[in-house]
Design a protein around this motif. Structure first.
Motif, PDB file in Angstrom:
ATOM      1  N   ALA A 101       4.653 -21.447   8.076  1.00 58.37           N
ATOM      2  CA  ALA A 101       4.534 -20.548   9.225  1.00 58.37           C
ATOM      3  C   ALA A 101       5.279 -21.110  10.435  1.00 58.37           C
ATOM      4  N   THR A 102       5.133 -22.403  10.684  1.00 57.14           N
ATOM      5  CA  THR A 102       5.825 -23.035  11.807  1.00 57.14           C
ATOM      6  C   THR A 102       7.326 -22.998  11.589  1.00 57.14           C
ATOM      7  N   SER A 154      13.562 -18.531  12.438  1.00 56.86           N
ATOM      8  CA  SER A 154      13.814 -17.144  12.023  1.00 56.86           C
ATOM      9  C   SER A 154      15.159 -16.679  12.563  1.00 56.86           C
ATOM     10  N   ARG A 209       9.068 -20.836   9.792  1.00 56.45           N
ATOM     11  CA  ARG A 209       9.533 -19.458   9.982  1.00 56.45           C
ATOM     12  C   ARG A 209       9.611 -19.111  11.470  1.00 56.45           C
ATOM     13  N   THR A 210       8.643 -19.550  12.262  1.00 55.26           N
ATOM     14  CA  THR A 210       8.639 -19.265  13.707  1.00 55.26           C
ATOM     15  C   THR A 210       9.823 -19.935  14.389  1.00 55.26           C
ATOM     16  N   HIS A 211      10.103 -21.176  14.045  1.00 62.11           N
ATOM     17  CA  HIS A 211      11.166 -21.951  14.693  1.00 62.11           C
ATOM     18  C   HIS A 211      12.556 -21.628  14.158  1.00 62.11           C
TER      19      HIS A 211
END
Length: 128
Positions: free
Chosen positions: A120-121, A127, A123-125
């Motif tokens: 998740a981290t 994307s 993908r956030t950083h």
């Protein structure tokens, strides 16, 4: 002192104390970029690779994050960039190669199906 040490023809992992790890861990973040040198490739395709990240705690890239084709794995002595993939109670930093060519071939598809904090981290950083 370095955590990955060559002793009697093999590499041993001897990290700093738990107190040092607790202090260091408080300053590290998932998806943080680190430079490192591959110091240990026990048997390509087996468990992963050990990485010296110039800290009293060593890094490790799990086989599941590396290419299936072991000829694409970095060799001992390779200097490259990594992202912190996981930090837990055990004094070791799990890493992800920053270079997409050094990751599993289906990484983009694979990560989209992962629900853990590291994915998740990332993908956030990262994307598009």
């Amino acid at each position: 002192m370095r955590p990955w040490r060559h002793v009697d023809g093999r590499f041993l992992y001897l990290p700093a104390s738990q107190d040092v790890w607790d202090q260091l861990r408080a300053r590290l973040e998932l998806a943080q970029r680190l430079s490192g040198t591959v110091v240990w490739v026990p048997h390509p395709g087996a468990i992963g690779i050990g990485v010296d990240v110039d800290l009293p705690i060593g890094g490790f890239v799990d086989v599941l994050l590396l290419p299936r084709d072991t000829t694409h794995w970095p060799l001992e002595g390779t200097q490259m960039e990594f992202y912190i993939w996981w930090i837990d109670e055990y004094p070791q930093i799990r890493l992800l190669p920053a270079d997409p060519h050094r990751r599993r071939e289906d990484f983009d598809e694979w990560i989209s199906g992962q629900n853990g904090p590291a994915a998740a981290t990332f993908r956030t950083h990262h994307s598009a």
